[in-house]
Write an enzyme that holds these catalytic residues in place. Structure first.
Site, short mmCIF file in Angstrom:
data_model
loop_
_atom_site.label_atom_id
_atom_site.label_comp_id
_atom_site.label_asym_id
_atom_site.label_seq_id
_atom_site.Cartn_x
_atom_site.Cartn_y
_atom_site.Cartn_z
N CYS A 190 -1.42 3.70 -3.96
CA CYS A 190 -1.55 2.22 -4.07
C CYS A 190 -2.90 1.75 -3.55
O CYS A 190 -3.00 0.66 -2.96
CB CYS A 190 -0.41 1.50 -3.36
SG CYS A 190 1.17 1.77 -4.12
N GLN A 226 0.97 0.88 8.46
CA GLN A 226 0.81 2.25 8.95
C GLN A 226 0.70 2.29 10.47
O GLN A 226 1.17 3.22 11.12
CB GLN A 226 -0.43 2.91 8.33
CG GLN A 226 -0.31 3.16 6.83
CD GLN A 226 0.87 4.05 6.46
OE1 GLN A 226 1.21 4.98 7.19
NE2 GLN A 226 1.50 3.77 5.34
N HIS A 270 -4.51 -1.28 0.82
CA HIS A 270 -3.37 -1.02 -0.07
C HIS A 270 -3.29 -2.19 -1.06
O HIS A 270 -3.68 -3.31 -0.73
CB HIS A 270 -2.12 -0.98 0.81
CG HIS A 270 -0.86 -0.58 0.13
ND1 HIS A 270 -0.12 -1.44 -0.64
CD2 HIS A 270 -0.17 0.59 0.13
CE1 HIS A 270 0.97 -0.82 -1.08
NE2 HIS A 270 0.96 0.41 -0.63
N ASP A 279 -2.78 -5.86 8.52
CA ASP A 279 -1.73 -5.11 7.85
C ASP A 279 -1.44 -3.91 8.75
O ASP A 279 -2.24 -2.97 8.82
CB ASP A 279 -2.24 -4.69 6.47
CG ASP A 279 -1.31 -3.71 5.77
OD1 ASP A 279 -0.35 -3.22 6.41
OD2 ASP A 279 -1.54 -3.43 4.58
N LYS A 305 8.75 2.14 7.72
CA LYS A 305 7.69 3.08 8.13
C LYS A 305 7.74 3.35 9.62
O LYS A 305 6.91 4.07 10.16
CB LYS A 305 6.31 2.55 7.71
CG LYS A 305 6.17 2.52 6.18
CD LYS A 305 4.81 2.07 5.76
CE LYS A 305 4.76 1.60 4.32
NZ LYS A 305 4.59 2.68 3.34
N1 PMP Z 1 0.00 -1.72 3.51
C1 PMP Z 1 -0.10 -0.43 3.81
C2 PMP Z 1 -1.29 0.05 4.58
C3 PMP Z 1 0.89 0.46 3.40
O1 PMP Z 1 0.79 1.76 3.70
C4 PMP Z 1 2.00 -0.03 2.67
C5 PMP Z 1 3.09 0.89 2.17
N2 PMP Z 1 2.64 2.10 1.65
C6 PMP Z 1 2.07 -1.39 2.42
C7 PMP Z 1 1.06 -2.20 2.85
C8 PMP Z 1 3.22 -1.99 1.69
O2 PMP Z 1 4.38 -1.84 2.43
P1 PMP Z 1 5.81 -2.18 1.79
O3 PMP Z 1 5.86 -1.48 0.47
O4 PMP Z 1 6.79 -1.64 2.79
O5 PMP Z 1 5.87 -3.67 1.67
#
Ligand code: PMP
Length: 421
Positions: free
Chosen positions: A379, A219, A139, A216, A242
Site C-alpha cells: 500500500c 506501525q 501508506h 500515523d 496491529k
Molecule cells: N498506515 C500505516 C503505516 C499502515 O501500516 C497501515 C496498515 N498497513 C495503515 C496506515 C492502515 O491501517 P488500517 O488498514 O488498519 O486502517
C-alpha cells in the site's frame, strides 16, 4: 499477566530478561503446521496475532455483558458502558492523553485519518492554495484522504522526498515548511521499509511553522512508547489489530482544544445533544465523533491488548524486536544479489529484493516452507515508484518472534532463491 523473567547474566545478542518462549503459548494460532512445517509468522506489519488475554476479553464481552452502551438503564447496559469507558481510559493513559475525552474510537487508522481530513475540510481551515504536507514513505491511507481533501479545498499536496537509504530528506522538509503548510501528516514508522522518522524534531519544526501535525502510528503503536503530550502533536491514529487487538477497532487521539473547534462529521445517534426536525445540537467530545453504535467488544479487547503489552513493557519489547531485525538482516546478507531497503536502525519491518527474483515468486515459495511474509507494494505505490520497484519481500516482527524464526526465514529464503535462479 505475563511477567518476563530471565537470567540477567545472559548477555548474548538478545536482551536479557525477555523470554518469548514463555509468551508463545499465549498465542494459540501460532501453534499450527503450514504445509507440513511449523508456522513462522512474519507478517506482523499487516496484522498481529492475538493473545489469550484479548481472545478472552472479546469472548467475555459477548458471553457476559453484551448490551448497547450509554443511555441504557438496565444492568448489562451499565456493565457494557463501564467496560467501554474503562477501555477509553486505558487508551488515554497509554497515550498520556490530557483527558480520555480526547480518545475517539474509530474502526482503524484509515478511518481516523479520513475523519481528520474531513473535519478539517468541513471547517474551512484548509482553503485554496494552502498546502498539506506528507512524505514519500506514506501508506495509501495517509495519502488518499489528503488528496481528496486537497481536491475539495483547492489545496496542494506536497511531499517530503526521501534519500536512497529510506530516510526522509530533512533539509527538503525544512524548505517545504516555508510554504503555506496547514498540516503535516506523517507516518511514525514506515510499514514498507521500517524507517523510524524523527517525529519529535519534525513536529517541533512543523509547529514552529504554524502547521498542525498528525501522526500515523499504525506501525509505531506496537513498537514505540507513545506520549502525545511530549510529542506536541495535534492528532494521532492507530489500529487495534496491529497491536494484538481485533480488527475493526482503532483510535483517533486529538487535542481537545482543536477537536472542540472543529465540526462533527458523521451524523447519527450518540453524537447529538438534541434533535428536532429544524435543528440539531451536537454532543461533547468524544461522543461528537462517535456516531452510531461503536465496536464495543473491540474497544474492550483493545484495552486488554494494551494491558498485555504494558504487562511486558515496551522497554523490553523494543530492544528485543530490534535485535531480531538486525539478526535477520545479518542472516540474509549472504544471499547473493540481496538488497535491503530502509536504514539499518529500522523498526518492525525488514524489506528486501533479490536480483533476478520476483518478490511474489519468493513469497510464494516461502509460504510453501511455512514462512509467512508479505510481498508487493505494501500500500505504498509512490514509495515503490521512488525506488523504481514494483514491490519487496517484507518480513515484519512482533514480540512472539524468535531467533529460530529468523533462522527459518534465512534458510527458506536462501533455498527459494536457489530454486528460482
Ligand atoms: N498506515 C500505516 C503505516 C499502515 O501500516 C497501515 C496498515 N498497513 C495503515 C496506515 C492502515 O491501517 P488500517 O488498514 O488498519 O486502517
Amino acid at each position: 499477566m505475563f511477567h518476563p523473567a530471565g537470567d540477567p547474566a545472559d548477555t548474548g545478542n538478545f536482551p536479557a530478561m525477555f523470554q518469548p518462549d514463555l509468551l508463545i503459548p499465549e498465542f494459540p494460532i501460532l501453534d499450527q503446521m503450514i504445509q507440513g512445517r511449523p508456522l513462522v509468522y512474519l507478517d506482523n506489519a499487516a496484522t498481529t496475532q492475538k493473545p489469550m488475554a484479548v481472545l478472552l476479553a472479546s469472548r467475555h464481552y459477548y458471553e457476559a455483558i453484551n448490551s448497547n452502551i450509554h443511555r441504557g438503564t438496565h444492568h448489562l447496559a451499565r456493565l457494557a458502558t463501564e467496560a467501554f469507558e474503562n477501555a477509553r481510559n486505558t487508551v488515554a493513559s497509554h497515550l498520556n492523553a490530557a483527558t480520555p475525552d480526547e480518545v475517539i474510537f474509530t474502526s482503524g487508522t484509515t478511518d481516523a485519518i479520513n475523519l481528520v481530513a474531513n473535519i478539517l475540510s468541513l471547517s474551512g481551515r484548509i482553503g485554496p492554495g494552502d498546502e498539506v504536507l506528507i512524505s514519500t514513505l506514506e501508506h495509501h491511507s495517509n495519502i488518499v484522504p489528503w488528496q481528496m481533501l486537497c481536491e475539495r479545498a483547492g489545496a496542494v499536496l506536497k511531499v517530503i522526498p526521501c534519500h536512497d537509504d529510506g530516510r526522509l530528506d530533512q533539509a527538503a522538509f525544512l524548505t517545504l515548511l516555508e510554504g503555506r503548510v496547514k498540516i503535516l501528516a506523517l507516518t511514525w514508522i514506515s510499514n514498507s521499509f521500517g524507517t523510524v522518522n524523527p517525529v519529535a524534531e519534525m513536529t517541533a519544526a512543523a509547529k514552529a511553522a504554524g502547521a498542525l501535525v498528525m501522526l500515523d502510528a499504525a506501525q509505531a503503536a506496537a513498537h514505540q512508547r507513545i506520549d502525545v503530550q511530549a510529542l506536541g502533536i495535534d492528532f494521532l491514529a492507530f489500529s487495534g489489530h496491529k497491536i494484538y487487538a481485533p480488527t475493526g477497532i482503532g483510535v483517533l487521539w486529538g487535542r481537545a482544544e482543536i477537536l472542540n473547534s472543529l465540526p462533527p462529521w458523521r451524523g447519527g445517534g450518540e453524537m447529538i445533544k438534541e434533535v428536532t426536525f429544524e435543528k440539531t445540537t451536537y454532543n461533547e467530545l468524544p461522543f461528537k465523533y462517535e456516531a452510531g453504535t461503536p465496536n464495543i467488544e473491540g474497544a474492550i479487547a483493545l484495552a486488554a491488548a494494551i494491558d498485555f503489552v504494558n504487562g511486558i513493557g515496551l522497554s523490553m519489547i523494543q530492544p528485543y524486536e530490534q535485535a531480531l531485525i538486525r539478526a535477520a538482516a545479518e542472516a540474509l546478507a549472504d544471499i547473493p544479489g540481496i538488497r535491503f531497503y530502509g536504514p539499518a536502525d529500522r523498526a518492525g519491518a525488514l524489506s528486501f529484493n533479490v536480483e533476478g527474483v520476483h518478490h511474489y515468486d519468493l513469497g510464494t515459495l516461502l509460504d510453501q516452507m511455512g514462512v509467512a511474509v508479505r510481498t508487493g507494494h505494501h500500500c505504498c505505490q509512490p514509495l515503490m515508484a521512488r525506488f523504481g520497484i514494483t514491490g519487496t519481500v517484507r518480513a515484519s516482527f512482533a514480540l512472539y518472534n524468535t531467533e529460530s524464526d529468523v533462522a527459518a526465514l534465512a534458510a527458506a529464503t536462501a533455498k527459494a532463491v536457489s530454486m528460482l535462479r
